[in-house]
Design an enzyme around this catalytic site. Structure first.
Site, PDB file in Angstrom:
ATOM      1  N   CYS A  56      43.296  52.592  13.002  1.00  0.00           N
ATOM      2  CA  CYS A  56      42.459  51.490  12.062  1.00  0.00           C
ATOM      3  C   CYS A  56      42.861  51.071  11.176  1.00  0.00           C
ATOM      4  CB  CYS A  56      41.003  53.141  11.622  1.00  0.00           C
ATOM      5  SG  CYS A  56      40.137  53.079  12.837  1.00  0.00           S
ATOM      6  N   ARG A  66      57.854  50.420  12.976  1.00  0.00           N
ATOM      7  CA  ARG A  66      58.484  48.549  12.843  1.00  0.00           C
ATOM      8  C   ARG A  66      57.843  46.947  12.690  1.00  0.00           C
ATOM      9  NH1 ARG A  66      62.557  47.579  14.760  1.00  0.00           N
ATOM     10  NH2 ARG A  66      64.121  47.420  12.548  1.00  0.00           N
TER      11      ARG A  66
HETATM   12  N1  LLP Z   1      75.334  55.755   8.814  1.00  0.00           N
HETATM   13  C1  LLP Z   1      74.230  55.805   7.518  1.00  0.00           C
HETATM   14  C2  LLP Z   1      74.523  56.642   6.091  1.00  0.00           C
HETATM   15  C3  LLP Z   1      72.806  54.593   7.895  1.00  0.00           C
HETATM   16  O1  LLP Z   1      72.040  55.264   5.684  1.00  0.00           O
HETATM   17  C4  LLP Z   1      72.278  54.658   8.948  1.00  0.00           C
HETATM   18  C5  LLP Z   1      70.843  53.839   8.516  1.00  0.00           C
HETATM   19  C6  LLP Z   1      72.997  54.704   9.572  1.00  0.00           C
HETATM   20  C7  LLP Z   1      74.373  55.191   9.352  1.00  0.00           C
HETATM   21  C8  LLP Z   1      72.789  54.006  11.366  1.00  0.00           C
HETATM   22  O2  LLP Z   1      72.345  52.837  11.322  1.00  0.00           O
HETATM   23  P1  LLP Z   1      72.143  51.900  12.243  1.00  0.00           P
HETATM   24  O3  LLP Z   1      73.201  51.799  13.146  1.00  0.00           O
HETATM   25  O4  LLP Z   1      71.102  52.617  12.950  1.00  0.00           O
HETATM   26  O5  LLP Z   1      71.964  50.196  11.877  1.00  0.00           O
HETATM   27  N2  LLP Z   1      63.977  52.445   9.537  1.00  0.00           N
HETATM   28  C9  LLP Z   1      65.096  51.793   9.922  1.00  0.00           C
HETATM   29  C10 LLP Z   1      66.128  52.098   9.863  1.00  0.00           C
HETATM   30  C11 LLP Z   1      66.956  52.836   8.586  1.00  0.00           C
HETATM   31  C12 LLP Z   1      68.245  52.488   8.740  1.00  0.00           C
HETATM   32  C13 LLP Z   1      68.953  53.798   7.599  1.00  0.00           C
HETATM   33  N3  LLP Z   1      69.625  54.041   7.460  1.00  0.00           N
HETATM   34  C14 LLP Z   1      64.257  50.238  11.098  1.00  0.00           C
HETATM   35  O6  LLP Z   1      63.743  50.881  12.145  1.00  0.00           O
HETATM   36  O7  LLP Z   1      64.665  49.650  11.660  1.00  0.00           O
END
Ligand code: LLP
Length: 435
Positions: A358, A327
């Site tokens: 690396c 991240r």
């Molecule tokens: N619902 C849907 C349709 C989503 O696409 C996502 C996240 C969530 C729920 C959950 O969101 P949260 O509550 O976790 O914010 N890899 C990125 C975050 C990508 C989120 C994608 N979708 C990060 O590490 O910040």
């Protein structure tokens, strides 16, 4: 309120009752540590402020934030639903005997084999994200002589203020169905007329790591405008509305908002708009991922090489890095942490903590303050790594993915064992023509 499971005593960081330096010695580093108590507290907050408060409301944990068998076991025991976005997440749920009707299947390009898997398992909802998906779902329903509940994901055209990579609700998005009359309404009609599909409602997700509620309300208004059109044109009721996830957490000094800050105004508006349209108040669903697990996780590393670039910077390296936390490189994410075995010593020196991969961008902490006595062998704990850390881990440089230990009031045990070198290469084979 959520009680903080982090505690500093005897110059040492404790997490959910466990001495983190002992965890590092017992289980090795790098190590992800997840607090059962913190996860449970979040789920209780959601129960109190949402599911117990609003009839029919449910939470569907966004598995992508952190998906393991033990995590699903907790959610199963707590009566929560889950949102899955792949055959792999679904498989993990099936493996722990997660109740099929409590599974909701999302994704912008669900594969035919994933749709088959979801329909044969009998998931509770498929969140429709495109036109071509309809036929795939119908064919699978025919094969298994089943019907499927469908929610339609809209692209509300609302730009939430967060990192550009994790904005999903604005109009130019690969997620959801664009709200153009001649695109959206025929899809709704197609679902309503299908012998195999049952239209239950609309879904939105506007982005991640959000601290304001205005964008949620704005998007809900758009969603309800279309619920009104659906009622008017097809006399069909939107029975469920999914607000998505995205509730922000504390990484460094962000002020975390309680769930009620987002949900109470949303529920008020939902009720008001349903009344205006003349439909029953739809059951509300949310899909929190990060807000349930981020702060429940820390990562422990052992400090190795320390390099002073005269007049510029001091680099402290750890035994993990971008393979266990991408991240920082991907979103310029900022974290906080502590030297776990020197937790009460005055942090008087500013350093850059880097990993062992690396890649120059392999940074874990920028401008991090440590005590001047920091040395090789000390243990670094980084905070709020429970979401999108383990779940986005990679084998870059053929480094093993670290294990995950679960802690609960002084007890600890593996929930995921660390990968071995053997496991990294287990699918490697020699092409015949090289032999
Ligand atoms: N619902 C849907 C349709 C989503 O696409 C996502 C996240 C969530 C729920 C959950 O969101 P949260 O509550 O976790 O914010 N890899 C990125 C975050 C990508 C989120 C994608 N979708 C990060 O590490 O910040």
């Amino acid at each position: 309120m959520n009680q903080n499971v982090r505690e500093i005593k005897n110059n040492t960081l404790y997490f959910d009752g466990c001495d983190t330096t002992k965890l590092a010695a017992t289980y090795g580093t790098p190590l992800y540590v997840m607090s059962y108590t913190d996860i449970k507290n979040r789920l209780e907050e959601l129960k109190r402020d949402f599911t117990d408060r609003y009839p029919g409301a449910r939470i569907a944990y966004a598995s992508k934030a952190f998906c393991t068998e033990a995590m699903y076991e907790i959610l199963k025991q707590e009566g929560a639903c889950i949102d899955v976005v792949s055959g792999g997440e679904l498989y993990t749920a099936q493996k722990v005997g997660f109740p099929a009707e409590r599974v909701e299947f999302n994704g912008n390009n669900k594969l035919p084999k994933e749709i088959d898997q979801a329909v044969s398992f009998g998931v509770g909802r498929i969140i429709l994200d495109g036109l071509q998906e309809i036929e795939l779902i119908e064919e699978a329903c025919k094969r298994y002589a089943k019907k499927m509940n469908i929610m339609i994901r809209i692209t509300p055209g609302v730009a939430a203020s967060t990192h550009d990579y994790i904005v999903t609700g604005k109009k130019d998005s690969k997620f959801g169905i664009p709200l153009d009359e001649d695109v959206f309404m025929p899809i709704v009609k197609r679902v309503l007329e299908s012998d195999y599909l049952t239209f239950v409602g609309l879904h939105m997700h506007i982005g991640s790591q959000l601290f304001e509620n205005e964008a949620f309300i704005e998007a809900l208004d758009v969603l309800m405008d279309w619920a009104a059109k659906i009622k008017e044109e097809y006399d069909a009721d939107v029975k469920e509305v999914n607000f998505g996830g995205g509730f922000g957490v504390t990484y460094t000094n962000e002020e975390r908002k309680p769930y009620s800050f987002f949900l109470d105004p949303l529920m008020k508006r939902l009720k008001q708009r349903a009344g205006e349209i003349g439909i029953e108040v739809p059951a509300a669903v949310i899909e929190p991922g990060r807000s349930i697990v981020a702060e429940a996780g820390i990562t422990l590393y052992t400090i190795g090489q320390i390099k002073e670039i005269k007049g510029l910077r001091k680099y402290i390296s750890v035994d993990g890095g971008m393979g266990d936390n991408i991240r920082v490189a991907l979103y310029q994410a900022q974290y906080d942490g502590v030297i776990a075995n020197k937790a009460q010593e005055t942090p008087d020196e500013t350093v850059t903590v880097c990993g062992k991969y690396c890649e120059s961008g392999d940074i874990i902490l920028n401008d991090f303050k440590v005590p001047g006595s920091v040395q090789m062998g000390d243990i670094l704990a980084t905070y709020s790594t429970g979401a999108y850390g383990y779940s986005m881990a990679s084998n870059y440089n053929n480094n093993p993915i670290p294990g995950v230990v679960m802690v609960k009031e002084g007890q600890s045990d593996w929930m995921v064992k660390p990968q071995s070198y053997e496991q990294i290469v287990q699918n490697n084979v020699m092409p015949q023509f090289l032999a």
